[in-house]
Design a protein around this motif. Structure first.
Motif, PDB file in Angstrom:
ATOM      1  N   SER A 149      10.157  -5.387  19.777  1.00 27.31           N
ATOM      2  CA  SER A 149      10.653  -4.863  18.496  1.00 27.31           C
ATOM      3  C   SER A 149       9.577  -4.958  17.427  1.00 27.31           C
ATOM      4  N   ARG A 150       8.839  -6.085  17.423  1.00 23.90           N
ATOM      5  CA  ARG A 150       7.748  -6.229  16.444  1.00 23.90           C
ATOM      6  C   ARG A 150       6.643  -5.206  16.720  1.00 23.90           C
ATOM      7  N   TRP A 151       6.426  -4.918  17.996  1.00 18.21           N
ATOM      8  CA  TRP A 151       5.459  -3.885  18.372  1.00 18.21           C
ATOM      9  C   TRP A 151       5.920  -2.524  17.852  1.00 18.21           C
ATOM     10  N   ALA A 152       7.210  -2.219  18.014  1.00 13.44           N
ATOM     11  CA  ALA A 152       7.741  -0.949  17.528  1.00 13.44           C
ATOM     12  C   ALA A 152       7.651  -0.865  16.007  1.00 13.44           C
ATOM     13  N   GLU A 153       7.853  -1.990  15.330  1.00 10.05           N
ATOM     14  CA  GLU A 153       7.729  -1.989  13.873  1.00 10.05           C
ATOM     15  C   GLU A 153       6.290  -1.696  13.454  1.00 10.05           C
ATOM     16  N   ALA A 154       5.327  -2.169  14.239  1.00  9.35           N
ATOM     17  CA  ALA A 154       3.921  -1.852  13.960  1.00  9.35           C
ATOM     18  C   ALA A 154       3.678  -0.350  14.120  1.00  9.35           C
ATOM     19  N   LEU A 155       4.282   0.240  15.158  1.00 13.70           N
ATOM     20  CA  LEU A 155       4.169   1.688  15.330  1.00 13.70           C
ATOM     21  C   LEU A 155       4.766   2.419  14.129  1.00 13.70           C
ATOM     22  N   ARG A 156       5.899   1.906  13.646  1.00 19.53           N
ATOM     23  CA  ARG A 156       6.563   2.557  12.509  1.00 19.53           C
ATOM     24  C   ARG A 156       5.691   2.497  11.267  1.00 19.53           C
TER      25      ARG A 156
END
Length: 591
Positions: free
Chosen positions: A338-345
């Motif tokens: 999820s933190r990785w996806a937030e970085a993508l966002r």
């Protein structure tokens, strides 16, 4: 890093980790560049004419328009060589322990160091002879990286040729030329202990294989109810405080993988610090030596630059594939995707891309698919079997499993270990909810389990039915209480409660209960199923429920997980005998 012929551009825009530079017409997508006077590491994301959009992996404070951007001519690549095991790296494969000695507790912008020690000498043993043919993936030599792990030196992918020379057995550094192959137009090919591989590119293999072998974790709720096969992938979604990190610690410590790669992606600094302090002190339960001798840690905390958090996932999976190619079984723990996806966002918003659900980029599903599809059991280029098993933690805000990251993750994984906040708040760990969780590997691994217990599938199904029925009965109990239920249904409540306490719940801090062997799991399951079936028959013959509840075996079953050691098969079989003896005596009394 070396620059590509001195070619350089200049900054024209800075927006957080995203910068733009002109004069970059010859750059390539995903090429690594050095930004500004400190040489900050960045990666080209987009090219329009001679304007390059660059993602910088470090803090961009201090950069200004006009600063030089130098090209390296290569994508972000990792150093693959002996010395990785036991290492602690960030997402760019910078060795954090080495940098701590050089610059202190806080990384300075532009800090760099060699990923592995280039001066250390390793004892090299050749595995080819001059005159033979060497093909991609073939073993040409080996060094003993740790007491347990032999580091197999392989001919890099896409390289082959006749062996011209090979160094004799002896001590060499990772930069020494050990083998020379007869090359083509480019001349001889020199092989060292080191390979460089682009982090975003999957490493090749011959073919993907189906797996019917369980990856044993020692956690009963996983191995017995929601097993994962070697080379499989699993999602662990859960709200804050439900035990995702502790569960992944247990999996990293007890899973029977040869190598463990743990990626701390965007986790809080105190949690990551605890991991970095704890792991080096842990004992490997399989060898009695340090667990770090077969572990690689990738640490990117939430206060590190967001772009480095995004690349840390690829760093971890590439290291896992490297050891897989040697024929090892590797377990990758990603905490949290999820933190990785937030970085993508965040990167997507800086790039001014059109947002999709909840602001995540439209490419989120594709990026998750690219990551999880790198898991698998494969036949390597050398003809051996190797596997990468991926367990990705997901942190949905407010425990909402319908949010995009959790929803997309479940599309690409075959195992779903849903963490239940109610279980966690009642101190039931692992807090894996047995009604929401599932595993699509059950049919694949049933033959493996039935080698240990021919009745495994049927007994497992019996207890799943008891748990499902108990959940329905609880709705009645909440309204009118348990005393109005018939004895057969009160038995269901008792059996489910006993099973939850004595089998599904597991104490990570208990020296006996922290890990449960497959054999102990089989015999414990058999004892609980035997109790339920036998008690149901006794009630049908007239015995009252309170007499069953008062039997000593009720407490014995719940305590057996910690009171009977893993290797005490006699004690476990004695438990089965007590079930039969006590219920048979009760049956005779009311016959």
């Amino acid at each position: 890093m070396t620059t590509a012929g001195g070619q350089a551009g200049s900054l024209v825009r800075v927006s957080g980790p995203i910068v733009e530079a002109i004069g970059m017409a010859d750059a390539q997508a995903y090429e690594v560049v050095q930004v500004g006077p400190m040489g900050l590491v960045g990666e080209v994301l987009k090219l329009i004419g001679d304007v390059a959009t660059i993602q910088v992996y470090e803090n961009t404070a201090g950069l200004k328009t006009g600063d030089v951007v130098r090209r390296t001519g290569a994508p972000l690549s990792l150093v693959l060589a002996p010395g990785l095991l036991g290492g602690i790296f960030d997402g760019l494969q910078r060795p954090l322990a080495v940098l701590a000695e050089q610059v202190g507790a806080f990384l300075k912008a532009g800090s760099m160091a060699e990923a592995v020690d280039t001066s250390k000498k390793w004892h090299f043993v050749p595995r080819v002879t001059p005159g033979g043919q060497a093909v991609a993936g073939q073993l040409f030599g080996a060094v003993q990286e740790t007491e347990r792990i032999e580091h197999r030196l392989l001919v890099p992918p896409h390289v082959s040729g006749k062996v011209v020379s090979i160094q004799p057995e002896g001590e060499y550094t990772i930069r020494d030329v050990l083998c020379v192959l007869e090359g083509g137009r480019g001349g001889p090919i020199e092989l060292t202990m080191t390979q460089r591989w682009p982090a975003r590119r999957p490493r090749p293999f011959r073919q993907r294989k189906s797996s019917n072998q369980v990856m044993i974790t020692g956690q009963r709720v996983i191995d017995t109810f929601f097993p994962i096969a070697r080379g499989g992938s699993a999602a662990v979604p859960g709200d804050f405080g439900t035990g995702k990190t502790i569960l992944q610690h247990q999996l990293a410590k007890w899973s029977d993988a040869d190598i463990v790669v743990y990626v701390g992606c965007g986790e809080r600094g105190n949690e990551m610090t605890d991991i970095l302090r704890t792991f080096p002190t842990l004992e490997d339960p399989y060898t009695g030596r340090r667990l770090m001798e077969r572990t690689v840690l990738i640490a990117n905390t939430s206060n590190m630059p967001v772009a480095a958090r995004e690349v840390s996932i690829y760093t971890g999976i590439t290291l896992a594939e490297y050891y897989r190619d040697m024929g090892y079984d590797v377990a990758l723990m990603a905490d949290s995707t999820s933190r990785w996806a937030e970085a993508l966002r965040e990167a997507s918003s800086r790039l001014e891309e059109m947002p999709a659900e909840e602001g995540f980029p439209a490419s989120l599903a594709a990026r998750l698919a690219q990551f999880y599809e790198r898991a698998g059991l494969v036949e390597t280029l050398s003809g051996q079997d190797g596997s990468v098993t991926v367990v990705g933690a997901v942190s949905p805000p407010g425990g909402d499993f319908s949010e995009p990251v959790t929803e997309h993750t479940t599309r690409f994984t075959r195992c779903f270990w849903a963490l239940d906040p109610d279980l966690a708040h009642s101190r039931h760990y692992p807090a894996i909810g047995w009604l929401e969780s599932y595993s699509e590997y059950v049919d694949d691994v049933t033959p493996w389990w039935e080698e240990h217990n021919p009745d495994w599938h049927e007994e497992r199904a019996d207890m799943m039915r008891v748990l499902a029925e108990e959940d329905k009965l609880q709705q009645i109990v909440r309204l009118v209480g348990p005393d109005v239920l018939p004895d057969s249904e009160r038995l269901v409540l008792l059996a489910a409660d006993m099973f939850k306490t004595g089998f599904l719940q597991q104490n990570a801090g208990d020296p006996v209960d922290s890990y449960c062997t497959p054999r102990k799991q089989v015999l414990l399951l058999k004892a609980f199923v035997a109790f339920y079936r036998r008690a149901r028959a006794v009630i049908a013959k007239g015995a009252p429920f309170p007499r069953i509840r008062q039997l000593p075996i009720v407490l014995d079953l719940q305590r057996a997980k910690a009171s009977i050691r893993n290797d005490d098969e006699e004690g476990l079989r004695g438990l089965l005998s007590k079930v039969e003896e006590q219920l048979a005596a009760l049956e005779r009394e009311y016959a």
